[in-house]
Design a protein around this motif. Structure first.
Motif, mmCIF file in Angstrom:
data_model
loop_
_atom_site.group_PDB
_atom_site.id
_atom_site.type_symbol
_atom_site.label_atom_id
_atom_site.label_comp_id
_atom_site.label_asym_id
_atom_site.label_seq_id
_atom_site.Cartn_x
_atom_site.Cartn_y
_atom_site.Cartn_z
ATOM 1 N N ILE A 215 0.747 -1.232 -0.063
ATOM 2 C CA ILE A 215 0.434 -0.040 -0.247
ATOM 3 C C ILE A 215 0.943 1.249 -0.288
ATOM 4 C CG2 ILE A 215 -1.990 0.991 0.864
ATOM 5 C CD1 ILE A 215 -2.349 -1.336 -0.127
ATOM 6 N N ALA A 216 0.477 2.028 -0.867
ATOM 7 C CA ALA A 216 1.181 3.275 -0.922
ATOM 8 C C ALA A 216 0.253 4.460 -1.181
ATOM 9 C CB ALA A 216 2.251 3.125 -2.192
ATOM 10 N N LEU A 217 -0.523 4.815 -0.056
ATOM 11 C CA LEU A 217 -1.149 6.040 -0.355
ATOM 12 C C LEU A 217 -0.055 7.607 -0.609
ATOM 13 C CD1 LEU A 217 -2.855 6.042 3.519
ATOM 14 C CD2 LEU A 217 -3.226 4.841 1.308
ATOM 15 N N PRO A 218 -1.305 8.385 -1.789
ATOM 16 C CA PRO A 218 -0.510 9.270 -2.405
ATOM 17 C C PRO A 218 -0.689 10.771 -1.567
ATOM 18 C CG PRO A 218 -2.612 8.713 -3.799
ATOM 19 C CD PRO A 218 -1.788 7.918 -2.316
ATOM 20 N N ASP A 219 0.407 11.998 -1.754
ATOM 21 C CA ASP A 219 0.261 13.000 -1.052
ATOM 22 C C ASP A 219 -0.753 13.266 -0.435
ATOM 23 O OD1 ASP A 219 2.818 12.085 -0.184
ATOM 24 O OD2 ASP A 219 4.053 12.887 -1.904
ATOM 25 N N ILE B 156 -2.573 11.697 8.386
ATOM 26 C CA ILE B 156 -1.458 10.615 8.753
ATOM 27 C C ILE B 156 -0.221 11.244 8.756
ATOM 28 C CG2 ILE B 156 -3.633 8.975 8.570
ATOM 29 C CD1 ILE B 156 -1.722 8.077 6.401
ATOM 30 N N ALA B 157 0.552 10.367 9.696
ATOM 31 C CA ALA B 157 2.114 10.491 10.100
ATOM 32 C C ALA B 157 2.732 9.876 8.759
ATOM 33 C CB ALA B 157 2.694 9.533 11.026
ATOM 34 N N PRO B 158 3.845 10.928 7.277
ATOM 35 C CA PRO B 158 4.210 9.958 6.329
ATOM 36 C C PRO B 158 4.589 8.833 6.552
ATOM 37 C CG PRO B 158 4.739 12.349 6.890
ATOM 38 C CD PRO B 158 4.085 12.216 8.431
ATOM 39 N N ASP B 159 5.317 8.282 7.862
ATOM 40 C CA ASP B 159 5.596 7.018 7.655
ATOM 41 C C ASP B 159 5.005 6.114 7.753
ATOM 42 O OD1 ASP B 159 4.999 7.863 9.674
ATOM 43 O OD2 ASP B 159 6.709 7.276 10.975
ATOM 44 N N ALA B 160 3.225 6.234 8.125
ATOM 45 C CA ALA B 160 2.396 5.388 8.159
ATOM 46 C C ALA B 160 1.692 5.098 6.486
ATOM 47 C CB ALA B 160 1.522 5.676 8.926
ATOM 48 N N ALA B 161 2.387 6.209 5.862
ATOM 49 C CA ALA B 161 1.978 5.898 4.265
ATOM 50 C C ALA B 161 1.761 4.032 3.153
ATOM 51 C CB ALA B 161 1.983 7.793 3.272
ATOM 52 N N ARG B 162 3.216 4.148 3.685
ATOM 53 C CA ARG B 162 3.505 3.362 2.862
ATOM 54 C C ARG B 162 3.774 1.926 4.169
ATOM 55 N NH1 ARG B 162 5.682 3.754 -1.658
ATOM 56 N NH2 ARG B 162 5.706 5.911 -2.519
ATOM 57 N N PHE B 163 2.943 0.813 3.792
ATOM 58 C CA PHE B 163 2.801 -0.551 4.690
ATOM 59 C C PHE B 163 2.452 -1.830 3.590
ATOM 60 C CE2 PHE B 163 -1.191 1.541 4.750
ATOM 61 C CZ PHE B 163 -1.840 0.660 4.903
ATOM 62 N N ALA B 164 2.468 -2.537 4.443
ATOM 63 C CA ALA B 164 2.406 -4.209 4.181
ATOM 64 C C ALA B 164 1.014 -4.529 4.028
ATOM 65 C CB ALA B 164 2.996 -5.090 3.554
ATOM 66 N N LEU B 165 -0.349 -5.722 3.657
ATOM 67 C CA LEU B 165 -0.650 -6.218 4.102
ATOM 68 C C LEU B 165 -0.263 -7.545 3.116
ATOM 69 C CD1 LEU B 165 -4.114 -4.557 2.982
ATOM 70 C CD2 LEU B 165 -2.714 -4.728 4.843
ATOM 71 N N LEU C 236 2.677 -24.105 7.337
ATOM 72 C CA LEU C 236 2.194 -23.365 5.973
ATOM 73 C C LEU C 236 0.801 -23.194 6.920
ATOM 74 C CD1 LEU C 236 2.770 -23.122 2.606
ATOM 75 C CD2 LEU C 236 1.044 -24.893 2.816
ATOM 76 N N ALA C 237 -0.030 -23.207 7.289
ATOM 77 C CA ALA C 237 -1.494 -22.334 7.996
ATOM 78 C C ALA C 237 -0.501 -20.890 8.404
ATOM 79 C CB ALA C 237 -1.995 -23.347 8.190
ATOM 80 N N ALA C 238 0.335 -21.116 8.879
ATOM 81 C CA ALA C 238 0.444 -20.228 10.153
ATOM 82 C C ALA C 238 1.468 -19.362 9.670
ATOM 83 C CB ALA C 238 1.782 -20.849 11.802
ATOM 84 N N VAL C 239 2.152 -19.482 8.316
ATOM 85 C CA VAL C 239 2.445 -18.510 7.814
ATOM 86 C C VAL C 239 1.981 -17.626 6.679
ATOM 87 C CG1 VAL C 239 4.186 -18.671 5.512
ATOM 88 C CG2 VAL C 239 4.749 -20.120 6.911
ATOM 89 N N LEU C 240 1.432 -18.158 5.707
ATOM 90 C CA LEU C 240 0.147 -17.387 5.461
ATOM 91 C C LEU C 240 -0.897 -16.510 6.635
ATOM 92 C CD1 LEU C 240 -1.420 -20.333 3.283
ATOM 93 C CD2 LEU C 240 0.786 -18.985 2.353
ATOM 94 N N THR C 241 -1.059 -16.974 7.346
ATOM 95 C CA THR C 241 -2.218 -16.453 8.069
ATOM 96 C C THR C 241 -0.862 -15.565 9.682
ATOM 97 O OG1 THR C 241 -2.298 -18.083 10.256
ATOM 98 C CG2 THR C 241 -4.219 -18.151 8.562
ATOM 99 N N SER C 242 0.192 -15.498 9.497
ATOM 100 C CA SER C 242 0.788 -14.073 9.831
ATOM 101 C C SER C 242 1.530 -13.294 8.776
ATOM 102 C CB SER C 242 1.998 -14.725 10.483
ATOM 103 O OG SER C 242 2.737 -15.219 9.764
ATOM 104 N N GLY C 243 1.968 -12.410 9.228
ATOM 105 C CA GLY C 243 2.444 -10.605 8.499
ATOM 106 C C GLY C 243 1.852 -9.540 9.208
ATOM 107 N N SER C 244 2.007 -9.001 8.026
ATOM 108 C CA SER C 244 1.165 -7.450 8.758
ATOM 109 C C SER C 244 0.301 -7.198 7.883
ATOM 110 C CB SER C 244 2.651 -6.397 7.737
ATOM 111 O OG SER C 244 2.314 -5.147 7.702
ATOM 112 N N ILE C 245 -0.591 -6.209 8.761
ATOM 113 C CA ILE C 245 -2.042 -4.868 8.495
ATOM 114 C C ILE C 245 -2.168 -3.987 8.660
ATOM 115 C CG2 ILE C 245 -3.201 -8.028 8.998
ATOM 116 C CD1 ILE C 245 -4.250 -5.957 11.314
ATOM 117 N N GLY C 246 -1.088 -3.843 8.874
ATOM 118 C CA GLY C 246 -1.228 -2.158 8.645
ATOM 119 C C GLY C 246 0.654 -1.256 9.458
ATOM 120 N N PRO C 247 0.982 -0.305 9.059
ATOM 121 C CA PRO C 247 1.857 0.168 9.744
ATOM 122 C C PRO C 247 2.546 0.258 11.106
ATOM 123 C CG PRO C 247 0.406 1.908 9.091
ATOM 124 C CD PRO C 247 -0.085 0.547 8.877
#
Length: 455
Positions: free
Chosen positions: A64-68, A76-85, A353-364
């Motif tokens: 995710i890359a939010l426009p300026d 929101i803070a500029p460092d929170a404009a880019r993150f991964a899902l 394998l299921a834990a790999v797919l269901t873990s990670g990032s949902i925001g900054p």
């Protein structure tokens, strides 16, 4: 001609699987797009959203890359404009894999499962390439190679699993039969591979059922918190529909989290947090309604829930042992230990394998760490399943099992069964007049109850 027909049908199956997955996203999104934007809707952004979500549902991460201008307008803070899902909604992945498994079974029944798997996977790969090249978005983008390879791998694994499992049971007159014949030469170890797969399937289904009951229990216990978060979101009917559909897509993911909690290690809902039977440490969590099901506190006594995975392993061991007794397969202790260890390892691999797919990032920020730890979760599940399976598979054999083994050995030595008369009894026949005959029963009577006249 038959092989060509198998290839065509496999490609059609793959096309239908991809089309259904895309249609499940396209239909509600089209309605929501119309309700949200009306006549001024930018329809050019609908297909990229559908394609991106379809890839995300098959394990591909979204950047995710939010426009300026959006960042400045929202504040929101500029460092929170880019993150991964990267926490996958497993509903789409499970559907594709089940559909692929059905296609693989059909190809195996036709006698050309290898051809069916190859052409089906290639057809699905072509569709994945088309989606990856046409569904591009600047705000939410998916790396090109994961967008192509991951959906293709999901379909290919499902097709291979379905085809090989059917060919192993019924035979294919080719590679699987040759492997099966070689395994049959292992003596008492010949049953180990098949029983490991069967036991693993029992464990996975049992654990999924246990996790489903746990989620249902939490809904009954803390459903009010989830409803309160829905109300606090202050969304209209369109927003509520989007939230509900998203929750449904993440329901299998929630089952994996519940299983990680039951196994002991638990899961995280942000950096520095932990939700486990031994204790719960939560900071500020997002106001997502489904997170209202999280327990506020835990007790060390809650660790008793680890008996459930042990019970799943014991149930799998009982199923395997009962099948071996029914088939009269008296295998040695080392082979039974191999079955118990194989079930534990395979179950741990599936859960990892299921834990790999269901873990990670949902925001900054702290939301970059979410879900169960694959290593610890797999280790806990594997150890607990091993304990339960070993209890049932390595316990001393019951006297009924020993009696059946002795009976089978006696039958093998004598060449006949003790319960079956090796030769039919001769029929007593009394000669009658003019050369006619009439059979007598076992007591020397005719069929009408009369007796033959003495000579």
């Amino acid at each position: 001609m038959q092989r060509l027909l198998v290839a065509i049908l496999a490609a059609v199956d793959a096309a239908i699987a991809a089309a259904v997955g895309l249609a499940v996203l396209l239909a509600p999104l089209t309605l929501l797009w119309t309700l949200a934007f009306g006549a001024t809707a930018d329809w050019g952004g609908l297909w990229p959203a559908v394609g991106t979500l379809w890839q995300f549902g098959h394990g591909a991460p979204i950047e995710i890359a939010l426009p300026d201008d959006v960042v400045s307008a929202v504040g929101i803070a500029p460092d929170a404009a880019r993150f991964a899902l990267s926490v996958t909604p497993l509903a789409f992945l499970v559907f594709t894999m089940l559909f692929a498994g059905r296609s693989g079974i059909r190809a195996a029944r036709s006698g050309a499962w290898g051809l069916g798997v190859v052409f089906g996977t290639l057809a699905f790969a072509v569709i994945a390439v088309a989606v990856a090249l046409t569904a591009r978005s600047e705000i939410a983008s998916v790396p090109l190679w994961p967008a192509i390879l991951l959906p293709t791998a999901v379909y290919g694994i499902g097709a291979i699993a379905g085809a090989v499992s059917h060919a192993w049971r019924e035979g294919d007159g080719g590679l699987v039969d040759r492997i099966h014949d070689r395994v049959d030469g292992w003596g008492s170890w010949s049953v180990v591979p098949g029983e490991v797969v069967r036991g693993t399937a029992v464990v996975v289904v049992a654990l999924a059922g246990v996790a489903g009951l746990a989620v249902a229990f939490m809904v009954a216990l803390r459903g009010g918190e989830m409803v309160a978060l829905f109300e606090a979101a202050r969304v209209d009917a369109t927003g509520a529909t989007v939230l509900t559909l998203g929750h449904l897509a993440y329901l299998p993911t929630l089952l994996v989290w519940a299983l990680a909690w039951i196994a002991g290690p638990g899961f995280a809902v942000g950096s520095g947090t932990a939700v486990s039977p031994a204790g719960t440490e939560l900071g500020v969590v997002p106001g997502i309604p489904i997170l209202g099901l999280l327990p506020e506190n835990s007790s060390i006594w809650m660790l008793i829930v680890i008996l459930l995975p042990i019970g799943a392993g014991a149930f799998a061991g009982w199923v395997v042992r009962s099948r071996l007794v029914w088939q009269g397969s008296a295998i040695e202790l080392s082979a039974r230990a191999g079955i118990a260890g194989g079930i534990a390892l395979a179950s741990a691999g599936v859960i990892a394998l299921a834990a790999v797919l269901t873990s990670g990032s949902i925001g900054p920020g702290r939301m970059a760490h979410l879900g169960p730890h694959p290593g610890w979760t797999a280790l806990a599940v594997g150890a607990e399943v091993l304990v339960g399976g070993a209890i049932m598979l390595l316990a001393p054999r019951h006297r009924d099992e020993l009696a059946e083994e002795r009976t089978d050995r006696w039958v093998a030595e004598m060449g006949s069964s003790p319960t079956v008369d090796p030769a039919p009894r001769p029929t007593v026949v009394e000669e009658l007049s003019e050369g006619d005959t009439q059979p007598l029963d076992d007591h020397g009577f005719f069929g009408d109850g009369s007796t033959p006249a003495p000579r």
